[in-house]
Design a protein around this motif. Structure first.
Motif, PDB file in Angstrom:
ATOM      1  N   ARG A  49       7.527  -7.371   0.804  1.00  0.00           N
ATOM      2  CA  ARG A  49       7.458  -8.138  -0.446  1.00  0.00           C
ATOM      3  C   ARG A  49       6.305  -7.677  -1.332  1.00  0.00           C
ATOM      4  O   ARG A  49       6.391  -7.729  -2.563  1.00  0.00           O
ATOM      5  CB  ARG A  49       7.314  -9.636  -0.138  1.00  0.00           C
ATOM      6  N   GLU A  50       5.227  -7.197  -0.731  1.00  0.00           N
ATOM      7  CA  GLU A  50       4.068  -6.774  -1.503  1.00  0.00           C
ATOM      8  C   GLU A  50       4.192  -5.360  -2.057  1.00  0.00           C
ATOM      9  O   GLU A  50       3.742  -5.085  -3.165  1.00  0.00           O
ATOM     10  CB  GLU A  50       2.802  -6.864  -0.643  1.00  0.00           C
ATOM     11  N   ASP A  53       9.153  -2.601  -4.436  1.00  0.00           N
ATOM     12  CA  ASP A  53       9.579  -3.309  -5.643  1.00  0.00           C
ATOM     13  C   ASP A  53      11.017  -3.012  -6.055  1.00  0.00           C
ATOM     14  O   ASP A  53      11.517  -3.574  -7.035  1.00  0.00           O
ATOM     15  CB  ASP A  53       8.633  -3.006  -6.807  1.00  0.00           C
ATOM     16  N   ARG A  75       9.390   6.357  -2.135  1.00  0.00           N
ATOM     17  CA  ARG A  75       8.578   5.863  -3.243  1.00  0.00           C
ATOM     18  C   ARG A  75       8.194   7.012  -4.157  1.00  0.00           C
ATOM     19  O   ARG A  75       8.223   8.184  -3.755  1.00  0.00           O
ATOM     20  CB  ARG A  75       7.316   5.164  -2.732  1.00  0.00           C
TER      21      ARG A  75
END
Length: 326
Positions: A49-50, A53, A75
């Motif tokens: 969750r952190e 995205d 990423r």
């Protein structure tokens, strides 16, 4: 088997965290990203969750039918939107040695190229993770040279990373013995011939100073060659052997040669071949490497950018050197 790579679901965490059997393997998988062992499903979902995205970073789960068997992330590592970086690669430990890791990595790379529009995929892997290095190599990745290697403090030790990449245009690998005769073609292509001049005859290869670059190549332990492959065709080569000709410095320093077929130049393949070859030689413990390049050759800029220095300005060429200790 019916393999599907889909977006990660929080419910996948129970299976994924169960594959991490000890702290050593936790650190190999995640370095210092999780402070404590064991990692719980809740820990993993908090991290998700952190840091994931769904745009600049994505998490993907590999399923065999409906069974969760693998996990991986992609990423954007910086400002280069054409690159994606693999991370957190893990497969069900009860299904290892069945090619599952290779399948997971290949599917993720294909996703990066096809769905995300990436032109290259990179990763860092701890040099003590031999099975992972083998997996990535089998999936088409190769080591590349970087100014400074990434490292982490793990279990009271300093663990260093190996940097690896794969490109959308194709792959780079070591040459096979049955492919060595192709070096004759690439030796001819390595001769700098400006476009507005008549081509030199191929008989120039018979000159001893020229033929020395490929003469009985592969017979000595210091003969090393990487090739670039596009659509199953060998389109470029970079090779080195102990100082043999125009770029000779001494008997213990290898000399470099590189070439591509004309239609594959200007696409960054030469830079990537050079980076891969330098990383390989550094790993083998070489201290330096040299080359000779015509003063008017556009490749001079590539060598300077890669870190080569001119140590001798001769009538028609530069003698350049790359120091692996820098």
């Amino acid at each position: 088997m019916s393999m599907l790579l889909r977006p990660y679901k929080p419910s996948d965490a129970t299976a994924i965290t169960s594959w991490i059997k000890d702290e050593f393997h936790l650190r190999q998988w995640s370095a210092d990203r999780f402070p404590n062992y064991p990692v719980s499903p809740n820990d993993m979902n908090l991290y998700y969750r952190e840091f994931i995205d769904g745009k600049n970073s994505v998490a993907l789960t590999l399923c065999d039918d409906n069974e969760v068997v693998g996990y991986i992330t992609l990423r954007i590592p910086g400002d280069d939107l054409s690159e994606r970086r693999l991370g957190f690669v893990i497969v069900d430990d009860s299904k290892r040695r069945k090619g599952l890791g290779k399948t997971l990595v290949k599917m993720a790379v294909d996703y990066a190229f096809r769905e995300l529009g990436a032109s290259k995929v990179s990763l860092g892997v701890f040099e003590n993770n031999h099975s992972a290095i083998h997996c990535y190599t089998a999936a088409g990745f190769h080591r590349v040279s970087v100014p400074k290697r990434e490292s982490y403090e793990c279990l009271g030790e300093k663990w260093e990373c190996i940097e690896m990449k794969r490109y959308s245009w194709g792959t780079i690998r070591l040459i096979k013995p049955n492919e060595i005769p192709l070096l004759t073609d690439f030796l001819y292509e390595a001769i700098y011939q400006p476009g507005d001049y008549p081509k030199v005859p191929r008989t120039v290869l018979q000159e001893p100073m020229v033929w020395a670059y490929v003469d009985n190549f592969g017979s000595l332990s210091d003969d090393v060659c990487h090739i670039a492959i596009v659509d199953d065709l060998i389109v470029g080569a970079i090779w080195s052997r102990l100082g043999c000709s125009y770029g000779k410095l001494d008997d213990s320093t290898p000399e470099l040669a590189i070439s591509l077929y004309p239609q594959y130049r200007g696409r960054g393949i030469g830079n990537q071949l050079l980076s891969c070859h330098l990383a390989h030689l550094k790993e083998k413990g070489y201290k330096q490497i040299t080359l000779s390049v015509d003063k008017t050759n556009y490749a001079v800029k590539m060598y300077v950018k890669a870190g080569f220095n001119n140590i001798m300005d001769r009538e028609h060429d530069y003698l350049m050197i790359y120091d692996f200790a820098k």
